[in-house]
Design an enzyme around this catalytic site. Structure first.
Site, PDB file in Angstrom:
ATOM      1  N   CYS A 209      12.099  10.982   9.044  1.00  0.00           N
ATOM      2  CA  CYS A 209      12.053  10.509  10.426  1.00  0.00           C
ATOM      3  C   CYS A 209      13.424  10.689  11.072  1.00  0.00           C
ATOM      4  CB  CYS A 209      11.543   9.084  10.524  1.00  0.00           C
ATOM      5  SG  CYS A 209      12.450   7.959   9.529  1.00  0.00           S
TER       6      CYS A 209
ATOM      7  N   GLU B 292       7.542  14.941  17.799  1.00  0.00           N
ATOM      8  CA  GLU B 292       7.968  14.987  16.400  1.00  0.00           C
ATOM      9  C   GLU B 292       7.128  16.026  15.650  1.00  0.00           C
ATOM     10  OE1 GLU B 292       7.285  11.418  13.928  1.00  0.00           O
ATOM     11  OE2 GLU B 292       9.324  11.732  13.207  1.00  0.00           O
TER      12      GLU B 292
ATOM     13  N   GLU C 118       8.884   1.024  11.844  1.00  0.00           N
ATOM     14  CA  GLU C 118       9.815   2.161  11.851  1.00  0.00           C
ATOM     15  C   GLU C 118       8.969   3.388  12.120  1.00  0.00           C
ATOM     16  OE1 GLU C 118      12.896   2.203  11.836  1.00  0.00           O
ATOM     17  OE2 GLU C 118      13.349   0.188  11.130  1.00  0.00           O
TER      18      GLU C 118
ATOM     19  N   LYS D  21       0.871  -1.187   0.000  1.00  0.00           N
ATOM     20  CA  LYS D  21       0.000   0.000   0.000  1.00  0.00           C
ATOM     21  C   LYS D  21       0.901   1.229   0.000  1.00  0.00           C
ATOM     22  CE  LYS D  21      -1.955   2.768   3.091  1.00  0.00           C
ATOM     23  NZ  LYS D  21      -1.991   4.002   2.300  1.00  0.00           N
TER      24      LYS D  21
HETATM   25  C1  UN1 Z   1      12.970   8.245   6.740  1.00  0.00           C
HETATM   26  O1  UN1 Z   1      12.958   9.459   6.895  1.00  0.00           O
HETATM   27  O2  UN1 Z   1      11.969   7.564   7.040  1.00  0.00           O
HETATM   28  O3  UN1 Z   1      18.835   8.333   6.716  1.00  0.00           O
HETATM   29  C2  UN1 Z   1      14.079   7.516   6.101  1.00  0.00           C
HETATM   30  C3  UN1 Z   1      18.130   9.019   5.975  1.00  0.00           C
HETATM   31  C4  UN1 Z   1      17.543   8.393   4.730  1.00  0.00           C
HETATM   32  C5  UN1 Z   1      16.335   7.591   5.074  1.00  0.00           C
HETATM   33  C6  UN1 Z   1      15.309   8.334   5.882  1.00  0.00           C
HETATM   34  N1  UN1 Z   1      18.532   7.551   4.126  1.00  0.00           N
HETATM   35  O4  UN1 Z   1      17.902  10.192   6.220  1.00  0.00           O
END
Ligand code: UN1
Length: 495
Positions: free
Chosen positions: A284, A385, A250, A175
């Site tokens: 993230c 966040e 995650e 999805k």
């Molecule tokens: C994310 O923001 O979910 O390390 C992944 C990083 C990228 C991946 C981010 N390679 O900032």
């Protein structure tokens, strides 16, 4: 005419059974319609899972190297199509071309890694405790996986899930995020062109509430891999926990860059600008907090404001632009809500703090690079966040206080320490509570062949990326072979 995208089930384009569709527009320019996509529901998920289930026995029986060859051919085609994928991605997600090329490259790296890994799905051989007997462990595929993706890395994150999942011999239903559906359509088309058999990967578009929920509750789905919010992650963990299914999560981050007074301040400045405002702060791994030792606090804050105010914000398709829009109006409202909270909490707004409007900006969801000074660790803008271009800067008196503050959130994904003192750097690596630590490098920019994930509320202990992703998508089988010709009783006959 806008392109009409369809679900991809059993190798064929199919509309949602309800016939419903939704529009996807460029967050930098709402006049730019990328396409319309099916608004699918549980019945579409059921069709897709049935296709994945039917494809599973044949796919799992292929030698893993043959599966790896398809991953390699797919990746070679991704290389050929890199530029057009990056352009589509900038249009649907908003981040600048340099970054969408990087996002596509991360998918490419993950694909080549998968092709190699298909020759390394190793087990372990151990001596048996009995004579004329051996024992070993082998990796087994699991069945049909549900892969649920976020909108901030439209190629890289689907690739983190698809490549290892399929290489291990599973089939899947993915999805894509509703806000960034077109990139995965291209990915699936390329997988098919590279020889992926029908039904091995199926794509169903639609909301989390309908498509995600149906995948989660489908008895024929053996596991869920999810990247997104803590709130949804908790719900997925509850349901899969009750059903005894595997799930890999995650989730959020509140990542900090910690700068000691002996650091190279120019380097720390480049790091924080890239970490906080790259991807408009929508990673993230984004640098959301900057923790600075008192001696260099005023100087560094001034340097950041000076540079951040000059960042060129605009449509990511313009090669001179340095920061794109936020992905949606909702996201912009959330970010702005946090800025209001920060002001009320008494943080000092030193830059930005409002939407960027007027002229072409009115067509998109732009926001000014924003910096708060004098943030204290108990403020919500220091703990929650935000997922936008907002940096909270916190002053600390020394190393010990800095580490305490750094560790004082519920998240633990990515952290950075800037110092020239090797002892301090090593001590920080030891004490920092996060899944990823950088020394003299920003919190963003993880490499695809290394484990990726976090501690505390950031996840549930799994690591995507690298060889550890292959542990998520496979089950161990322990095998005992007795060639003694007689009954040997473990624990009894091994004296
Ligand atoms: C994310 O923001 O979910 O390390 C992944 C990083 C990228 C991946 C981010 N390679 O900032």
């Amino acid at each position: 005419m806008a392109k009409e995208y369809q679900n991809f089930i059993n190798g064929k384009p199919v509309p949602a059974r309800s016939g419903k569709r939704y529009e996807n527009r460029n967050p930098a320019d709402r006049d730019d319609l990328i396409g319309t996509f099916p608004s699918s529901g549980a019945e579409d998920v059921a069709d897709a899972v049935a296709a994945a289930k039917a494809a599973y026995p044949e796919w799992r029986s292929l030698p893993s190297q043959a599966r790896g060859d398809i991953m390699r051919r797919t990746t070679e085609m991704l290389v050929e199509h890199k530029e057009e994928i990056a352009r589509t991605m900038t249009r649907e997600m908003g981040k600048i071309l340099k970054e969408t090329r990087g996002d596509t490259q991360e998918g490419i790296d993950t694909g080549f890694y998968a092709a190699g890994e298909s020759r390394r799905l190793w087990g372990t051989v151990a001596p048996s405790e009995l004579r004329n007997k051996m024992t070993y462990v082998t990796r087994q595929p699991m069945g049909v996986w549900g892969l649920i993706c976020p909108w901030n890395f439209p190629m890289a994150i689907p690739s983190w899930k698809i490549f290892p999942c399929l290489t291990c011999g599973n089939t899947a239903v993915i999805k894509p995020a509703t806000l960034t559906p077109a990139t995965v359509a291209e990915f699936a088309r390329i997988l098919q062109a590279a020889g992926l058999p029908d039904g091995v990967l199926n794509v169903v578009y639609g909301s989390g509430a309908k498509v995600g929920e149906a995948l989660l509750n489908c008895p024929d789905v053996c596991g869920i891999s999810f990247t997104g919010s803590c709130e949804v992650g908790r719900h997925i963990a509850e349901v899969t926990g009750k059903e005894l299914k595997r799930c890999s999560l995650e989730l959020g981050g509140k990542n900090a860059q910690f700068v000691l007074s002996d650091a190279d301040l120019d380097l720390a400045l480049e790091g924080v600008l890239w970490g906080a405002f790259g991807t408009t702060g929508q990673r993230c791994t984004a640098t959301s907090r900057l923790i600075v030792e008192a001696g260099v606090y005023d100087k560094l804050l001034e340097m950041i404001v000076e540079r951040a105010r000059k960042l060129k914000v605009g449509n990511g398709l313009d090669e001179t632009v340095e920061m794109g829009p936020l992905v949606s109006d909702t996201q912009r409202n959330t970010v702005n809500g946090y800025v209001e909270i920060g002001k009320k909490e008494g943080a000092r707004l030193v830059l930005g703090g409002e939407a960027l409007t007027g002229g072409a900006y009115d067509k998109g969801f732009f926001y000014k690079p924003t910096v708060f000074g004098d943030v204290t660790p108990d403020m919500r803008i220091a703990k929650e966040e935000i997922f936008g271009p907002v940096l909270s800067v916190i002053k600390v008196k020394d190393f010990e206080e800095g580490i305490r503050v750094l560790n004082s959130t519920r998240y633990g994904l990515s952290s950075a320490i800037y110092t020239k003192n090797v002892d301090r750097a090593m001590k920080a690596v030891e004490l920092i509570e996060s899944g990823i630590v950088y020394v003299n490098a920003p919190t963003i920019g993880a490499e695809c062949h290394m484990p990726f994930g976090g501690v505390k509320d950031t996840g549930n202990g799994h690591r995507e990326g690298g060889w550890t992703a292959y542990e998520i998508f496979s089950e161990l089988k322990t095998v005992y072979i007795d060639y003694s010709g007689g009954l040997q009783r473990a624990q009894i006959d091994n004296a």
